[in-house]
Motif scaffolding. Structure first.
Motif, short mmCIF file in Angstrom:
data_model
loop_
_atom_site.label_atom_id
_atom_site.label_comp_id
_atom_site.label_asym_id
_atom_site.label_seq_id
_atom_site.Cartn_x
_atom_site.Cartn_y
_atom_site.Cartn_z
N THR A 1 0.85 -1.18 0.00
CA THR A 1 0.00 0.00 0.00
C THR A 1 0.89 1.24 0.00
N PHE A 2 0.32 2.39 -0.39
CA PHE A 2 1.13 3.60 -0.43
C PHE A 2 0.27 4.83 -0.15
N ALA A 3 0.93 5.89 0.29
CA ALA A 3 0.32 7.21 0.48
C ALA A 3 1.32 8.24 -0.01
N ILE A 4 0.82 9.42 -0.34
CA ILE A 4 1.67 10.52 -0.83
C ILE A 4 1.52 11.71 0.11
N CYS A 5 2.65 12.23 0.56
CA CYS A 5 2.68 13.42 1.41
C CYS A 5 3.49 14.49 0.68
N ALA A 6 2.82 15.53 0.18
CA ALA A 6 3.49 16.62 -0.53
C ALA A 6 3.68 17.79 0.44
N PHE A 7 4.89 18.37 0.45
CA PHE A 7 5.14 19.42 1.43
C PHE A 7 5.89 20.60 0.82
N GLN B 1 -9.99 10.88 9.79
CA GLN B 1 -8.85 11.44 10.52
C GLN B 1 -7.56 10.70 10.19
N LEU B 2 -7.68 9.49 9.65
CA LEU B 2 -6.50 8.71 9.27
C LEU B 2 -6.18 8.95 7.81
N HIS B 3 -4.90 9.06 7.49
CA HIS B 3 -4.51 9.28 6.11
C HIS B 3 -4.76 8.03 5.28
N THR B 4 -5.13 8.24 4.03
CA THR B 4 -5.52 7.16 3.14
C THR B 4 -4.29 6.48 2.53
N PHE B 5 -4.22 5.17 2.68
CA PHE B 5 -3.22 4.36 2.00
C PHE B 5 -3.93 3.62 0.86
N LEU B 6 -3.45 3.82 -0.35
CA LEU B 6 -4.04 3.15 -1.50
C LEU B 6 -3.38 1.79 -1.72
N ALA C 1 1.58 9.25 10.76
CA ALA C 1 0.61 8.47 9.98
C ALA C 1 0.80 6.97 10.22
N PHE C 2 2.04 6.53 10.32
CA PHE C 2 2.30 5.12 10.62
C PHE C 2 1.83 4.77 12.03
#
Length: 205
Positions: free
Chosen positions: A98-104, A119-124, A159-160
């Motif tokens: 699974t993966f998620a993207i965090c752009a900053f 409230q939890l970040h989405t992991f695709l 997030a983890f």
């Protein structure tokens, strides 16, 4: 040989007849130093274990967060290169990953969360559909703002923690940046304190 010009590597290859390797290291080169009576020994030895067939390798499924630098210094070809690199990395994921993207920049955005109230970040899931969605989200990210890498890395670790570590899965952070960041001391400490449970890889643009 005597008077050999040491301007290249000497490579020795051999087959190991035993089933298991015995770790050993021996230095045999001797060279007189400028200090009278002292002998300096030089040597380096690398030993690799026997190759395993693909069927013998146990691959742990991964949960990957791609931390993408979208700050102003990434504008233009850098941003395009970063998106291309991330797209290539997405295609290395397996169906169980699974993966998620965090752009900053000076703000943090999780593109996979758009339109969701969780409230939890989405992991695709790294299925063809999930990877295609991730690639489409990348094309919408533009460079802007300052560079606050510390907050982004803190957010990835959080997030983890909030998601919980599933048994048998590997947590991974992939940081993609041009390296033009400041105040990295806090980030280094954060990475070190979490090294036992989260692997970190970097891609320099």
């Amino acid at each position: 040989r005597e008077c050999e010009l040491l301007n290249r590597d000497f490579v020795l290859r051999w087959k190991n007849s035993a089933n298991q390797l015995v770790r050993s290291l021996g230095f045999i080169s001797k060279e007189a130093s400028e200090i009278e009576g002292e002998t300096i020994h030089y040597g380096m030895l690398s030993i690799k274990p026997p190759a395993k067939k693909a069927s013998q390798l146990a691959v742990r499924p991964r949960d990957v967060i791609f931390v993408l630098d979208r700050s102003g210094s990434m504008d233009g070809i850098k941003m395009a290169s970063a998106a291309r690199a991330l797209t290539l990395l997405l295609n290395t994921l397996g169906p169980k990953d699974t993966f998620a993207i965090c752009a900053f920049d000076d703000q943090i955005e999780w593109p996979c969360d758009r339109g969701l109230q969780s409230q939890l970040h989405t992991f695709l899931k790294a299925t063809p559909a999930g990877i295609d969605r991730g690639a489409r989200l990348l094309r919408q990210i533009e460079a802007r703002g300052g560079t606050e890498i510390g907050a982004a890395m803190d957010g990835a670790y959080a997030a983890f923690r909030h998601r919980g570590q599933s048994l048998g899965r590997q947590s991974v952070i992939v940081l993609i940046t041009d390296g033009q960041v400041g105040e990295v001391g806090h980030t280094f400490k954060t990475v070190q304190s979490n090294a036992a449970r989260v692997r970190v890889f970097t891609v320099g643009i």
